[in-house]
Design a protein around this motif. Structure first.
Motif, PDB file in Angstrom:
ATOM      1  N   TYR A  58      -0.896  -2.599 -19.396  1.00 43.71           N
ATOM      2  CA  TYR A  58       0.157  -1.788 -20.011  1.00 43.71           C
ATOM      3  C   TYR A  58       0.087  -1.858 -21.531  1.00 43.71           C
ATOM      4  N   ALA A  59       0.690  -0.843 -22.171  1.00 45.00           N
ATOM      5  CA  ALA A  59       0.971  -0.847 -23.601  1.00 45.00           C
ATOM      6  C   ALA A  59       2.482  -0.909 -23.778  1.00 45.00           C
ATOM      7  N   ILE A  60       2.973  -1.656 -24.753  1.00 46.11           N
ATOM      8  CA  ILE A  60       4.400  -1.802 -24.960  1.00 46.11           C
ATOM      9  C   ILE A  60       5.039  -0.437 -25.239  1.00 46.11           C
ATOM     10  N   GLY A  61       6.157  -0.191 -24.566  1.00 42.15           N
ATOM     11  CA  GLY A  61       6.898   1.034 -24.759  1.00 42.15           C
ATOM     12  C   GLY A  61       6.376   2.219 -23.979  1.00 42.15           C
ATOM     13  N   VAL A  62       5.271   2.059 -23.240  1.00 43.64           N
ATOM     14  CA  VAL A  62       4.657   3.150 -22.479  1.00 43.64           C
ATOM     15  C   VAL A  62       4.865   2.896 -20.996  1.00 43.64           C
ATOM     16  N   ALA A  63       5.277   3.925 -20.251  1.00 46.13           N
ATOM     17  CA  ALA A  63       5.625   3.737 -18.847  1.00 46.13           C
ATOM     18  C   ALA A  63       4.398   3.618 -17.950  1.00 46.13           C
ATOM     19  N   GLN A  64       3.456   4.526 -18.078  1.00 46.58           N
ATOM     20  CA  GLN A  64       2.301   4.521 -17.179  1.00 46.58           C
ATOM     21  C   GLN A  64       1.324   3.407 -17.544  1.00 46.58           C
ATOM     22  N   PRO A  65       0.777   2.726 -16.561  1.00 44.07           N
ATOM     23  CA  PRO A  65      -0.262   1.731 -16.866  1.00 44.07           C
ATOM     24  C   PRO A  65      -1.439   2.386 -17.590  1.00 44.07           C
ATOM     25  N   VAL A  66      -2.080   1.641 -18.453  1.00 41.46           N
ATOM     26  CA  VAL A  66      -3.268   2.170 -19.115  1.00 41.46           C
ATOM     27  C   VAL A  66      -4.488   2.065 -18.211  1.00 41.46           C
ATOM     28  N   SER A  67      -4.424   1.183 -17.195  1.00 41.20           N
ATOM     29  CA  SER A  67      -5.507   1.101 -16.213  1.00 41.20           C
ATOM     30  C   SER A  67      -5.016   0.385 -14.963  1.00 41.20           C
ATOM     31  N   VAL A  68      -5.654   0.720 -13.832  1.00 46.30           N
ATOM     32  CA  VAL A  68      -5.429   0.027 -12.556  1.00 46.30           C
ATOM     33  C   VAL A  68      -6.793  -0.171 -11.911  1.00 46.30           C
ATOM     34  N   MET A  69      -7.101  -1.390 -11.506  1.00 44.21           N
ATOM     35  CA  MET A  69      -8.381  -1.705 -10.890  1.00 44.21           C
ATOM     36  C   MET A  69      -8.130  -2.403  -9.561  1.00 44.21           C
ATOM     37  N   VAL A  70      -8.915  -2.038  -8.540  1.00 43.46           N
ATOM     38  CA  VAL A  70      -8.851  -2.686  -7.231  1.00 43.46           C
ATOM     39  C   VAL A  70     -10.233  -3.222  -6.894  1.00 43.46           C
ATOM     40  N   GLU A  71     -10.338  -4.534  -6.709  1.00 42.10           N
ATOM     41  CA  GLU A  71     -11.611  -5.202  -6.406  1.00 42.10           C
ATOM     42  C   GLU A  71     -11.478  -5.888  -5.048  1.00 42.10           C
ATOM     43  N   THR A  72     -12.427  -5.642  -4.151  1.00 40.31           N
ATOM     44  CA  THR A  72     -12.360  -6.245  -2.813  1.00 40.31           C
ATOM     45  C   THR A  72     -13.570  -7.126  -2.499  1.00 40.31           C
ATOM     46  N   PHE A  73     -14.431  -7.378  -3.455  1.00 43.00           N
ATOM     47  CA  PHE A  73     -15.520  -8.346  -3.305  1.00 43.00           C
ATOM     48  C   PHE A  73     -16.421  -8.028  -2.111  1.00 43.00           C
TER      49      PHE A  73
ATOM     50  N   ALA B 174      -3.168  -6.667   4.351  1.00 43.74           N
ATOM     51  CA  ALA B 174      -2.384  -6.558   5.585  1.00 43.74           C
ATOM     52  C   ALA B 174      -2.710  -5.284   6.349  1.00 43.74           C
ATOM     53  N   SER B 175      -3.145  -4.255   5.637  1.00 41.50           N
ATOM     54  CA  SER B 175      -3.490  -2.990   6.294  1.00 41.50           C
ATOM     55  C   SER B 175      -4.824  -3.056   7.031  1.00 41.50           C
ATOM     56  N   GLY B 176      -5.614  -4.090   6.753  1.00 44.84           N
ATOM     57  CA  GLY B 176      -6.928  -4.212   7.349  1.00 44.84           C
ATOM     58  C   GLY B 176      -8.017  -3.478   6.589  1.00 44.84           C
ATOM     59  N   LEU B 177      -7.674  -2.935   5.430  1.00 45.16           N
ATOM     60  CA  LEU B 177      -8.663  -2.205   4.644  1.00 45.16           C
ATOM     61  C   LEU B 177      -9.600  -3.127   3.870  1.00 45.16           C
ATOM     62  N   ALA B 178      -9.230  -4.399   3.736  1.00 38.94           N
ATOM     63  CA  ALA B 178     -10.099  -5.367   3.056  1.00 38.94           C
ATOM     64  C   ALA B 178      -9.692  -6.770   3.481  1.00 38.94           C
ATOM     65  N   GLU B 179     -10.642  -7.693   3.418  1.00 39.64           N
ATOM     66  CA  GLU B 179     -10.347  -9.094   3.719  1.00 39.64           C
ATOM     67  C   GLU B 179      -9.807  -9.818   2.491  1.00 39.64           C
ATOM     68  N   ARG B 180     -10.264  -9.405   1.309  1.00 47.51           N
ATOM     69  CA  ARG B 180      -9.783  -9.955   0.048  1.00 47.51           C
ATOM     70  C   ARG B 180      -9.524  -8.803  -0.901  1.00 47.51           C
ATOM     71  N   CYS B 181      -8.523  -8.970  -1.750  1.00 42.28           N
ATOM     72  CA  CYS B 181      -8.223  -7.901  -2.693  1.00 42.28           C
ATOM     73  C   CYS B 181      -7.622  -8.480  -3.963  1.00 42.28           C
ATOM     74  N   GLU B 182      -8.178  -8.066  -5.101  1.00 36.60           N
ATOM     75  CA  GLU B 182      -7.628  -8.417  -6.403  1.00 36.60           C
ATOM     76  C   GLU B 182      -7.298  -7.113  -7.124  1.00 36.60           C
ATOM     77  N   VAL B 183      -6.082  -7.056  -7.660  1.00 38.75           N
ATOM     78  CA  VAL B 183      -5.619  -5.864  -8.366  1.00 38.75           C
ATOM     79  C   VAL B 183      -5.330  -6.236  -9.811  1.00 38.75           C
ATOM     80  N   GLN B 184      -5.866  -5.444 -10.751  1.00 39.99           N
ATOM     81  CA  GLN B 184      -5.487  -5.602 -12.147  1.00 39.99           C
ATOM     82  C   GLN B 184      -4.729  -4.359 -12.598  1.00 39.99           C
ATOM     83  N   VAL B 185      -3.653  -4.579 -13.342  1.00 40.62           N
ATOM     84  CA  VAL B 185      -2.905  -3.487 -13.951  1.00 40.62           C
ATOM     85  C   VAL B 185      -2.642  -3.873 -15.401  1.00 40.62           C
TER      86      VAL B 185
END
Length: 402
Positions: free
Chosen positions: A312-327, A299-310
């Motif tokens: 987690y580990a159980i009991g842990v607040a911060q994600p163990v990884s975040v990935m942004v793919e725009t093809f 919606a921001s116009g920064l990409a036409e397509r976007c896939e986000v992966q996040v």
């Protein structure tokens, strides 16, 4: 020299109606969740449902400050069955004839400690390990893939017409399948449509086909996407009569339509189902957040397509990884876009629940016709569909570029 031909392919997605047995199970699961959240917003619920010939089993784990009585759960399940359309037309499954078996038990104390027993509430841990995906594309106004958008629309339109009394012969169980041709990455036309709808025995197949082709399909699929002669490519009830359906003839289970629930196969899926899970379960809340991030990026116009992966580990607040793919469609390098996402979105479970206001009984409407691509609604029911941070992402990009 022969000019290069455009890259072309056909992609197909399917959907199912709210009366499909698996979706009925999802609806009962989410109704149980909403009942608990209405009593106690901090409820913990993991509810699975099985539906079959005149039998419903509600099982799982719960924790609620105001316990829910088994008789309430039975009444709730019967109401969902009735609202879905199983009102007694088939004595093998209906809101009055089905036996309801409730097998809910208390949540594990170990899970409770891992997730909730934190000195700082903001460090609430993820309710399980896992990986979740969110996706958005600018090929439809909903920023959803075209095939799943149209497939959802067809079965939802059948249900709307059934409930409005426009076609009394339509019954609750239905499936759809839509194939869309892409050229150079953009949808150009619909190449095939399949609709199977349960029906009363009094209506003939030619009448059903004519109704679907002339009334249902044009109400959902844009005329520009229907090529000349499209009616010849439509299959309606290709197996013949479909008078027997629903749990009377097909067992349904919670969480068995995860691709229908998400992006119709256009994006990857982490494997976790949504329905019946309270938002401490990142299978659900983080998948909503990942869609929110992806939709804001597009919606921001920064990409036409976007896939986000996040992940987690159980009991842990911060994600163990975040990935942004725009093809290859982003105006920014991947590292820059990921940095802007990190500075704009807090993907800890506590923050997701806070920012999307998830501790409310809002989940029953999500259990049919997809969790994504829906209007946010006046009450913010689908808050993850609101591109409320698109301007912030764009401003960050502008400031950096300057």
């Amino acid at each position: 020299m022969t000019p290069a031909r455009p890259d072309a392919f056909v992609f197909t997605s399917e959907s199912v109606s709210e009366g499909h047995p698996d979706k009925l199970a999802d609806r009962i699961s989410d109704a149980v969740l909403d009942l608990h959240l209405a009593r106690d917003p901090r409820s913990r619920v993991a509810c699975e449902v099985l539906v079959t010939n005149n039998f419903v089993c509600i099982a799982g784990e719960t924790r609620c400050a105001a316990p829910v009585d088994r008789s309430e759960l039975e009444r709730l399940a019967r109401q969902v069955i009735l609202d879905t359309g199983y009102d007694g037309f088939d004595d093998r499954f209906g809101h009055e004839t089905a036996r309801i078996d409730v097998r809910l038990h208390p949540q594990s104390s170990e899970i409770h400690c891992a997730v909730d027993q934190k000195v700082d509430a903001e460090q609430q841990g993820a309710g399980d390990q896992g990986l979740m995906f969110g996706y958005a594309t600018n090929e439809t106004p909903q920023l959803m893939p075209a095939a799943i958008t149209y497939a959802h629309g067809l079965v939802e339109e059948l249900a709307r017409r059934r409930k409005a009394g426009h076609a009394a012969w339509i019954r609750p169980d239905a499936k759809s399948q839509v194939s869309v041709r892409y050229r150079d990455g953009r949808p150009t036309d619909v190449t095939r449509i399949v609709v199977s709808t349960q029906h009363a025995p009094t209506v003939a197949q030619p009448a059903i086909k004519e109704y679907v082709i002339e009334q249902v399909i044009p109400a959902i699929i844009p005329a520009a996407m229907l090529p000349t002669g499209w009616r010849d490519s439509v299959l309606v009830n290709p197996s013949g009569a479909f008078t027997e359906g629903g749990p009377a003839t097909d067992t349904g289970l919670t969480g068995r339509k995860i691709i229908v629930d998400t992006y119709g196969g256009s994006a990857r899926h982490g494997g976790g189902a949504f329905s019946g899970k309270d938002p401490s379960k990142v299978d659900r809340s983080a998948a909503y957040a990942a869609r929110w991030v992806a939709k804001n990026v597009v919606a921001s116009g920064l990409a036409e397509r976007c896939e986000v992966q996040v992940a987690y580990a159980i009991g842990v607040a911060q994600p163990v990884s975040v990935m942004v793919e725009t093809f290859g469609t982003s105006v920014l390098p991947r590292a820059d876009l990921e940095a802007r996402v990190a500075s704009t979105f807090d993907l800890r479970p506590y923050a997701i629940i806070r920012d999307l206001d998830l501790l409310r009984p809002i989940y029953y409407p999500t259990a049919a016709y997809g969790h994504f691509g829906r209007a946010p609604g006046a009450t913010g029911t689908f808050a993850w569909e609101a591109p409320t941070r698109a301007s912030s992402l764009a401003a960050l990009e502008t400031a950096t570029a300057g």
